[in-house]
Design a protein around this motif. Sequence first.
Motif, PDB file in Angstrom:
ATOM      1  N   ILE B   4       0.888  -1.165   0.000  1.00 12.91           N
ATOM      2  CA  ILE B   4       0.000   0.000   0.000  1.00 12.91           C
ATOM      3  C   ILE B   4       0.926   1.215   0.000  1.00 12.91           C
ATOM      4  O   ILE B   4       1.844   1.283   0.817  1.00 12.91           O
ATOM      5  N   GLU B  34      -2.362   0.497  -4.363  1.00 13.90           N
ATOM      6  CA  GLU B  34      -2.213  -0.831  -3.750  1.00 13.90           C
ATOM      7  C   GLU B  34      -1.883  -1.841  -4.839  1.00 13.90           C
ATOM      8  O   GLU B  34      -2.221  -1.631  -6.000  1.00 13.90           O
ATOM      9  N   LEU B  62       5.560   3.561   2.136  1.00 15.12           N
ATOM     10  CA  LEU B  62       5.309   2.261   1.496  1.00 15.12           C
ATOM     11  C   LEU B  62       5.099   1.228   2.603  1.00 15.12           C
ATOM     12  O   LEU B  62       6.015   0.934   3.351  1.00 15.12           O
ATOM     13  N   TYR B  63       3.856   0.757   2.697  1.00 14.20           N
ATOM     14  CA  TYR B  63       3.543  -0.310   3.656  1.00 14.20           C
ATOM     15  C   TYR B  63       3.617  -1.632   2.897  1.00 14.20           C
ATOM     16  O   TYR B  63       3.006  -1.769   1.833  1.00 14.20           O
ATOM     17  N   THR B  64       4.349  -2.591   3.446  1.00 15.62           N
ATOM     18  CA  THR B  64       4.370  -3.913   2.804  1.00 15.62           C
ATOM     19  C   THR B  64       3.972  -4.983   3.806  1.00 15.62           C
ATOM     20  O   THR B  64       4.207  -4.843   5.006  1.00 15.62           O
ATOM     21  N   MET B  65       3.362  -6.017   3.276  1.00 12.50           N
ATOM     22  CA  MET B  65       3.039  -7.173   4.092  1.00 12.50           C
ATOM     23  C   MET B  65       3.204  -8.415   3.233  1.00 12.50           C
ATOM     24  O   MET B  65       3.229  -8.326   2.000  1.00 12.50           O
ATOM     25  N   ALA B  70      -2.993 -10.884   4.775  1.00 11.80           N
ATOM     26  CA  ALA B  70      -2.712 -10.321   6.106  1.00 11.80           C
ATOM     27  C   ALA B  70      -3.560  -9.077   6.372  1.00 11.80           C
ATOM     28  O   ALA B  70      -3.537  -8.498   7.447  1.00 11.80           O
ATOM     29  N   LEU B  71      -4.344  -8.703   5.398  1.00  8.66           N
ATOM     30  CA  LEU B  71      -4.999  -7.395   5.413  1.00  8.66           C
ATOM     31  C   LEU B  71      -6.507  -7.541   5.275  1.00  8.66           C
ATOM     32  O   LEU B  71      -6.991  -8.371   4.506  1.00  8.66           O
ATOM     33  N   LYS B  72      -7.256  -6.738   6.053  1.00 13.42           N
ATOM     34  CA  LYS B  72      -8.691  -6.621   5.791  1.00 13.42           C
ATOM     35  C   LYS B  72      -8.946  -5.180   5.401  1.00 13.42           C
ATOM     36  O   LYS B  72      -8.253  -4.270   5.881  1.00 13.42           O
ATOM     37  N   ARG B  73      -9.951  -4.959   4.576  1.00 17.02           N
ATOM     38  CA  ARG B  73     -10.212  -3.619   4.045  1.00 17.02           C
ATOM     39  C   ARG B  73     -11.696  -3.314   4.194  1.00 17.02           C
ATOM     40  O   ARG B  73     -12.534  -4.080   3.755  1.00 17.02           O
ATOM     41  N   LYS B  74     -11.999  -2.189   4.832  1.00 12.00           N
ATOM     42  CA  LYS B  74     -13.397  -1.758   4.995  1.00 12.00           C
ATOM     43  C   LYS B  74     -13.479  -0.370   4.376  1.00 12.00           C
ATOM     44  O   LYS B  74     -12.641   0.487   4.636  1.00 12.00           O
ATOM     45  N   VAL B  75     -14.495  -0.180   3.551  1.00 13.58           N
ATOM     46  CA  VAL B  75     -14.647   1.137   2.904  1.00 13.58           C
ATOM     47  C   VAL B  75     -15.910   1.795   3.445  1.00 13.58           C
ATOM     48  O   VAL B  75     -16.973   1.171   3.477  1.00 13.58           O
TER      49      VAL B  75
END
Lengths: 87, 87
Positions: B4, B34, B62-65, B70-75
Amino acid sequence: MYVIIVYDINVDRVNKVKSFLRTHLHWIQNSVFEGEVTRSEFEEIKDGLKGIINKDEDSVILYTMRSEKALKRKVLGVEKAPIGGIL
Amino acid sequence: MYVIIVYDINVDRVNKVKSFLRTHLHWIQNSVFEGEVTRSEFEEIKDGLKGIINKDEDSVILYTMRSEKALKRKVLGVEKAPIGGIL
Protein backbone atom coordinates in the motif's frame (compact mmCIF):
# COMPACT_ATOMS: atom_id res chain seq x y z
CA MET A 1 -5.36 -5.12 15.89
CA TYR A 2 -3.44 -2.58 13.89
CA VAL A 3 -5.27 -0.09 11.67
CA ILE A 4 -4.27 2.26 8.86
CA ILE A 5 -6.93 4.75 7.80
CA VAL A 6 -6.75 6.74 4.56
CA TYR A 7 -9.44 9.17 3.52
CA ASP A 8 -10.59 11.48 0.78
CA ILE A 9 -13.06 13.87 2.39
CA ASN A 10 -14.86 17.00 1.18
CA VAL A 11 -13.10 20.14 2.47
CA ASP A 12 -16.20 21.05 4.55
CA ARG A 13 -15.79 17.92 6.69
CA VAL A 14 -12.08 17.03 6.54
CA ASN A 15 -11.05 18.93 9.69
CA LYS A 16 -13.82 17.27 11.69
CA VAL A 17 -12.61 13.84 10.52
CA LYS A 18 -9.02 14.77 11.36
CA SER A 19 -9.76 15.96 14.89
CA PHE A 20 -11.96 12.92 15.54
CA LEU A 21 -9.25 10.49 14.38
CA ARG A 22 -6.59 12.34 16.42
CA THR A 23 -8.47 11.19 19.54
CA HIS A 24 -7.84 7.56 18.62
CA LEU A 25 -4.85 7.26 16.29
CA HIS A 26 -1.53 8.79 15.19
CA TRP A 27 -1.56 11.35 12.40
CA ILE A 28 1.04 10.13 9.90
CA GLN A 29 0.62 12.27 6.85
CA ASN A 30 -2.16 14.18 5.07
CA SER A 31 -5.21 11.90 5.12
CA VAL A 32 -3.37 9.01 6.81
CA PHE A 33 -3.72 7.78 10.39
CA GLU A 34 -2.35 4.65 12.05
CA GLY A 35 -2.43 2.90 15.38
CA GLU A 36 -3.07 -0.12 17.59
CA VAL A 37 -6.72 -0.41 18.63
CA THR A 38 -8.99 -2.87 20.36
CA ARG A 39 -11.96 -4.39 18.52
CA SER A 40 -14.37 -2.10 20.40
CA GLU A 41 -12.25 0.99 19.66
CA PHE A 42 -12.30 0.03 15.99
CA GLU A 43 -16.10 -0.15 16.07
CA GLU A 44 -16.17 3.21 17.85
CA ILE A 45 -13.95 4.73 15.14
CA LYS A 46 -16.14 3.34 12.37
CA ASP A 47 -19.34 4.61 14.00
CA GLY A 48 -17.76 8.00 14.66
CA LEU A 49 -16.67 8.35 11.04
CA LYS A 50 -20.09 7.29 9.77
CA GLY A 51 -21.57 10.12 11.83
CA ILE A 52 -19.28 12.71 10.21
CA ILE A 53 -18.88 11.78 6.54
CA ASN A 54 -21.28 12.18 3.65
CA LYS A 55 -21.43 8.64 2.29
CA ASP A 56 -22.24 9.84 -1.22
CA GLU A 57 -19.26 12.19 -1.47
CA ASP A 58 -16.55 11.11 0.96
CA SER A 59 -14.38 8.00 0.99
CA VAL A 60 -12.61 6.32 3.93
CA ILE A 61 -10.61 3.10 3.71
CA LEU A 62 -9.81 1.25 6.91
CA TYR A 63 -7.06 -1.33 6.57
CA THR A 64 -6.74 -3.71 9.52
CA MET A 65 -4.25 -6.41 10.29
CA ARG A 66 -3.78 -8.68 13.27
CA SER A 67 -0.84 -6.68 14.61
CA GLU A 68 1.73 -4.16 13.55
CA LYS A 69 4.18 -7.04 13.17
CA ALA A 70 2.38 -8.00 9.93
CA LEU A 71 3.51 -4.70 8.46
CA LYS A 72 6.75 -3.15 7.25
CA ARG A 73 6.95 0.58 6.65
CA LYS A 74 9.42 2.41 4.42
CA VAL A 75 9.41 6.20 4.18
CA LEU A 76 10.85 8.06 1.19
CA GLY A 77 11.48 11.79 1.59
CA VAL A 78 10.09 13.69 4.55
CA GLU A 79 8.76 11.72 7.52
CA LYS A 80 5.95 14.04 8.54
CA ALA A 81 5.18 12.40 11.88
CA PRO A 82 7.84 9.96 13.09
CA ILE A 83 5.87 7.50 15.13
CA GLY A 84 8.89 6.45 17.23
CA GLY A 85 8.00 3.34 19.22
CA ILE A 86 5.55 2.18 16.62
CA LEU A 87 8.18 2.11 13.84
CA MET B 1 4.28 -9.24 -1.22
CA TYR B 2 1.42 -6.81 -0.96
CA VAL B 3 2.04 -3.09 -0.91
CA ILE B 4 0.00 0.00 0.00
CA ILE B 5 1.55 3.32 -0.98
CA VAL B 6 0.35 6.67 0.41
CA TYR B 7 1.95 9.93 -0.55
CA ASP B 8 1.94 13.65 0.11
CA ILE B 9 3.65 15.23 -2.89
CA ASN B 10 4.16 18.83 -4.03
CA VAL B 11 1.63 19.76 -6.74
CA ASP B 12 4.47 20.17 -9.29
CA ARG B 13 5.35 16.49 -9.05
CA VAL B 14 2.16 14.70 -7.99
CA ASN B 15 0.94 13.83 -11.49
CA LYS B 16 4.30 12.35 -12.38
CA VAL B 17 4.18 10.15 -9.26
CA LYS B 18 0.58 9.15 -10.06
CA SER B 19 1.31 8.13 -13.66
CA PHE B 20 4.45 6.26 -12.59
CA LEU B 21 2.57 4.30 -9.90
CA ARG B 22 -0.29 3.52 -12.32
CA THR B 23 2.20 1.43 -14.31
CA HIS B 24 2.73 -0.87 -11.32
CA LEU B 25 -0.25 -0.65 -8.96
CA HIS B 26 -3.99 0.03 -8.63
CA TRP B 27 -5.14 3.58 -7.96
CA ILE B 28 -7.45 3.33 -4.94
CA GLN B 29 -8.13 6.87 -3.87
CA ASN B 30 -6.36 10.24 -3.93
CA SER B 31 -2.73 9.56 -2.97
CA VAL B 32 -3.31 5.84 -2.36
CA PHE B 33 -2.16 2.89 -4.48
CA GLU B 34 -2.21 -0.83 -3.75
CA GLY B 35 -1.18 -4.10 -5.32
CA GLU B 36 0.69 -7.39 -5.32
CA VAL B 37 4.32 -7.02 -6.39
CA THR B 38 7.46 -9.10 -6.53
CA ARG B 39 10.54 -8.11 -4.50
CA SER B 40 12.26 -6.79 -7.63
CA GLU B 41 9.16 -4.80 -8.68
CA PHE B 42 9.11 -3.28 -5.21
CA GLU B 43 12.73 -2.19 -5.61
CA GLU B 44 11.90 -0.80 -9.05
CA ILE B 45 8.99 1.19 -7.57
CA LYS B 46 11.19 2.60 -4.79
CA ASP B 47 13.95 3.59 -7.23
CA GLY B 48 11.41 5.13 -9.62
CA LEU B 49 9.86 7.20 -6.84
CA LYS B 50 13.27 8.34 -5.58
CA GLY B 51 13.94 9.63 -9.10
CA ILE B 52 10.75 11.73 -9.11
CA ILE B 53 10.28 13.14 -5.60
CA ASN B 54 12.07 15.96 -3.83
CA LYS B 55 13.22 14.25 -0.64
CA ASP B 56 13.17 17.51 1.31
CA GLU B 57 9.56 18.37 0.43
CA ASP B 58 7.66 15.22 -0.53
CA SER B 59 6.66 12.23 1.58
CA VAL B 60 5.92 8.67 0.48
CA ILE B 61 5.07 5.80 2.82
CA LEU B 62 5.31 2.26 1.50
CA TYR B 63 3.54 -0.31 3.66
CA THR B 64 4.37 -3.91 2.80
CA MET B 65 3.04 -7.17 4.09
CA ARG B 66 3.68 -10.77 3.15
CA SER B 67 0.43 -11.09 1.24
CA GLU B 68 -2.95 -9.49 0.86
CA LYS B 69 -4.31 -12.14 3.17
CA ALA B 70 -2.71 -10.32 6.11
CA LEU B 71 -5.00 -7.40 5.41
CA LYS B 72 -8.69 -6.62 5.79
CA ARG B 73 -10.21 -3.62 4.05
CA LYS B 74 -13.40 -1.76 5.00
CA VAL B 75 -14.65 1.14 2.90
CA LEU B 76 -16.97 3.82 4.31
CA GLY B 77 -18.74 6.08 1.81
CA VAL B 78 -17.73 6.13 -1.84
CA GLU B 79 -15.48 3.35 -3.15
CA LYS B 80 -13.50 5.36 -5.69
CA ALA B 81 -11.85 2.42 -7.42
CA PRO B 82 -13.41 -0.95 -6.61
CA ILE B 83 -10.50 -3.34 -6.98
CA GLY B 84 -12.81 -6.34 -7.60
CA GLY B 85 -10.73 -9.51 -7.47
CA ILE B 86 -8.30 -8.06 -4.98
CA LEU B 87 -11.00 -7.26 -2.37
